[in-house]
Write an enzyme that holds these catalytic residues in place. Sequence first.
Site, PDB file in Angstrom:
ATOM      1  N   HIS A  11     -10.059   1.415  -1.602  1.00  0.00           N
ATOM      2  CA  HIS A  11      -9.224   0.512  -2.809  1.00  0.00           C
ATOM      3  C   HIS A  11     -10.440  -0.696  -3.246  1.00  0.00           C
ATOM      4  O   HIS A  11      -9.964  -1.549  -3.961  1.00  0.00           O
ATOM      5  CB  HIS A  11      -8.085   0.416  -2.907  1.00  0.00           C
ATOM      6  CG  HIS A  11      -7.338   1.199  -2.654  1.00  0.00           C
ATOM      7  ND1 HIS A  11      -6.009   1.239  -2.582  1.00  0.00           N
ATOM      8  CD2 HIS A  11      -7.503   2.732  -2.570  1.00  0.00           C
ATOM      9  CE1 HIS A  11      -5.415   2.673  -2.638  1.00  0.00           C
ATOM     10  NE2 HIS A  11      -6.443   3.377  -2.497  1.00  0.00           N
ATOM     11  N   ASP A  33      -7.006  12.810   3.940  1.00  0.00           N
ATOM     12  CA  ASP A  33      -6.920  11.527   3.180  1.00  0.00           C
ATOM     13  C   ASP A  33      -6.951  10.396   4.107  1.00  0.00           C
ATOM     14  O   ASP A  33      -5.921   9.613   3.631  1.00  0.00           O
ATOM     15  CB  ASP A  33      -6.091  11.784   1.935  1.00  0.00           C
ATOM     16  CG  ASP A  33      -6.205  10.656   1.040  1.00  0.00           C
ATOM     17  OD1 ASP A  33      -7.405   9.858   1.093  1.00  0.00           O
ATOM     18  OD2 ASP A  33      -5.115  10.070   0.445  1.00  0.00           O
ATOM     19  N   GLU A  67      -4.475  11.457  -7.586  1.00  0.00           N
ATOM     20  CA  GLU A  67      -3.633  11.105  -6.355  1.00  0.00           C
ATOM     21  C   GLU A  67      -3.325   9.467  -6.499  1.00  0.00           C
ATOM     22  O   GLU A  67      -2.291   8.941  -6.100  1.00  0.00           O
ATOM     23  CB  GLU A  67      -4.495  11.255  -4.890  1.00  0.00           C
ATOM     24  CG  GLU A  67      -3.225  11.010  -3.897  1.00  0.00           C
ATOM     25  CD  GLU A  67      -3.480   9.688  -3.160  1.00  0.00           C
ATOM     26  OE1 GLU A  67      -2.818   9.349  -2.418  1.00  0.00           O
ATOM     27  OE2 GLU A  67      -4.335   8.898  -3.735  1.00  0.00           O
TER      28      GLU A  67
HETATM   29 ZN   LIG Z   1      -6.154   5.506  -2.087  1.00  0.00          ZN
HETATM   30 ZN   LIG Z   2      -6.592   8.514  -0.944  1.00  0.00          ZN
END
Ligand SMILES: [Zn+2]
Ligand SMILES: [Zn+2]
Lengths: 461, 461
Positions: B414, B343, B315
């Site tokens: 992240h 998500d 993704e």
């Molecule tokens: Zn991400």
């Molecule tokens: Zn994600």
Amino acid sequence: MAFAAAASDKTTTASVFTEKEMQTAAWIRDAARSDNLSYKILESLTTEVGPRMAGSPGDARAVAWAEAKFRELGFDKVWKEPVSFPSWKRGHEKAEIVAPFPQPLLITALGNSVATPAEGLTADLVEFASLKELSLAPADKVRGKIVFINHKMQSSNDYGLVVPGRSAGASEAARKGAVAIVIRSVGTDSHRFPHTGVMRYEDGVAQIPAAAMSNSDADMVARMIKRGKPVSLKLDIGAAATGSYTSYNVIGEITGSELPNEYVLIGGHLDSWDLGTGAIDDGAGCAISMAAAEFIKRNGIKPKRSIRVVLFANEEQGLFGGKAYLAAHQAQIPQIQAAAEADLGQGPVTKMSSFVRTEALPLVKQMHTVLAPLGIEPGDNNAFPGPDMGDLRVAGAASFGLSLKADDYFDLHHTPDDTFDKIEPARINQAAATYAVFAWMAAQAPLHFGSGPELAKTMKK
Amino acid sequence: MAFAAAASDKTTTASVFTEKEMQTAAWIRDAARSDNLSYKILESLTTEVGPRMAGSPGDARAVAWAEAKFRELGFDKVWKEPVSFPSWKRGHEKAEIVAPFPQPLLITALGNSVATPAEGLTADLVEFASLKELSLAPADKVRGKIVFINHKMQSSNDYGLVVPGRSAGASEAARKGAVAIVIRSVGTDSHRFPHTGVMRYEDGVAQIPAAAMSNSDADMVARMIKRGKPVSLKLDIGAAATGSYTSYNVIGEITGSELPNEYVLIGGHLDSWDLGTGAIDDGAGCAISMAAAEFIKRNGIKPKRSIRVVLFANEEQGLFGGKAYLAAHQAQIPQIQAAAEADLGQGPVTKMSSFVRTEALPLVKQMHTVLAPLGIEPGDNNAFPGPDMGDLRVAGAASFGLSLKADDYFDLHHTPDDTFDKIEPARINQAAATYAVFAWMAAQAPLHFGSGPELAKTMKK
Ligand SMILES: [Zn+2]
Ligand SMILES: [Zn+2]
Ligand SMILES: [Zn+2]
Ligand SMILES: [Zn+2]
């Protein structure tokens, strides 16, 4: 001794602060509290110098910054005193679990650690809940392994309990044949920052690499170990001792009007670890004490005694600045009216304790009435003045403990995350106001607080 | 289309859930809420696989883990479908301010970034408040410089506003002659973690290195720039494109008892960035959806339709798994009873919106009455099902938006700090319970929710 005590003892007949002095103290408190000077000084130090590990290029830049800043702030005297120590350099540092579940770990070498061999070092982990548990283990459980001390700091009160694993774990592990040691970071955060900090090798024991992993990584490694299969770690650390270095305690003084040779001693340590910019450890202490003294000077409030701000060199690697200060000023302990360092973060101050002769206790009580509106509680008369001033107290210096609230201190300290964005003006302003009130009242006090061999004898552990 | 709609349309005469079904749904809600399965699945993924960036060795380990976990959980069918994409590798990455105040910075390369020259790249910074401000700037202000986009994300709602600077900033800067770009991390935390994330080079524009610095570092650099002197940055990044790679969407299915070829589609993305272990992005989504389906199966509750859990490949670098799923299943859109991806972190779910044909809205209302006691609000009928299912919706798939509370998501995502210790059982259990209720009720519904070209036409932007 004779000199200082004699000078002050003339004033014992009127051993209370005057109403005017109490009003001035309250004015200092309220005005300093809304003054951002400590915040601005800390912004300057963290932005213009940043990391300043003892013996690194940042150390010399910090010394130059401190001299210039004291002058810019209009201190009456500014000077520096040499402090020598062995220096150490961090190199590359990498770690990864190689089996059974390959994953990189975030680690950092502890200060003084030796390097691994150039190709790294790989061995199975053996976990212990604490240094004590390691010390009780049989050597054949440890031989050839990497020791993992998984001792979690639950709150800021645990520092003294947990830190021996960091400082003494390597030699304890090496004595039993371990090839390296990694500890759970001594810190209260749940972030992916390993906390560095100094460690020591015992004489005559093999020197093995020593590192800390973040609390998040320690949780993860513990989960792997729980699965019951051997967990193999590869460490690759490039640290090294780099000879000796001479830095400086940097000192600024506001000279007293009546008893200039007696002084109130405040300060913090100028060095930081290399990973962050040392905002909370201990840029905050430097900024709080510089601002406290400057504030009095700026407003034309003349104290009887001098106020001396010492920014100590190399606290982190063994209190070298504090020891050098004591060595250079040993004979003048009685000239210290009162000593209080700031090295527990950005504030606020939550408690004031003292270590003074009995005759001075009514004055301490008056000082506390001025500070109480800042939310400061009274403490006992066995105060610890801070790491760099601890030996001065042992030598008999009257001391104050202005306890800083350490709720975030052990989240951040010794990590890359110790940076200026964590500082809240309202917190550091309160601390600077407290140190200003303390410094001025102690400098102004109508009584010597008792520094000298007699006071030293009253010290409780 | 003909097939699925025909099968379901037989049931339109009784288009409400029965009392028994409503009771079962409530039982699922309450039992799943106190079940730790999603928490345990996520513990397994983050501990036994860890980082799993698309195309990295962790990618293949994650695929193997997912197949094994689906089988261990007793799914009726487990299979994988290939997903190919260009791969990219992070190398070393270092940055330091070299003048006027030398300091290291904590940065990370953005996904797809090219490397700097081997000896690094040094130039003065030029600061812009946003991508838009950069786009309005004259080229001679930018030429030869490193662009610094200092666009701060104030809350999780700002992601769409701020992220174009990350994805499109490099080409915009390069068009004006910049030699590199560094952005303030797209993240809501105040820690020393740079956030990575994908960026794209426009065709025909010079490719310059692109990196993000932590919010703390961005604050510091901005303070330096404010002092008015040129601020010079040295960047040293070793990233590289590494050809192409084939990973897999891994799929587990609980087969329906009456309409096995119609299915409810839930899932998350299996890949993560390389810096952390992808607990919150998007291990949580995988765990929530696997647990939701398994919970129904384990308790012998047989849904009419199938429940299909898809763990999407890659993704992060461009929705490759979602696109591959659509390409492979384009003709069977009407077989999708309802689609909802997870998500946006660990939960809880705070709102349920739908995208169904009008006739099904009374059923959605009944579903909401079961979920309301979990603190879930009703939403509109224009739901977005999540990044990997967005194109399915465009193609006409009935969709649900089960909105996860994103208060901590953009603090962690992240970064190296996206690890399992941040997960709270009560939060993820609520999310798994919500997905379980949703999946079962949608699978059991007495009416087809309308997937097909007619539904696609009703979509609002
Ligand atoms: Zn991400
Ligand atoms: Zn994600
Ligand atoms: Zn300190
Ligand atoms: Zn320290």
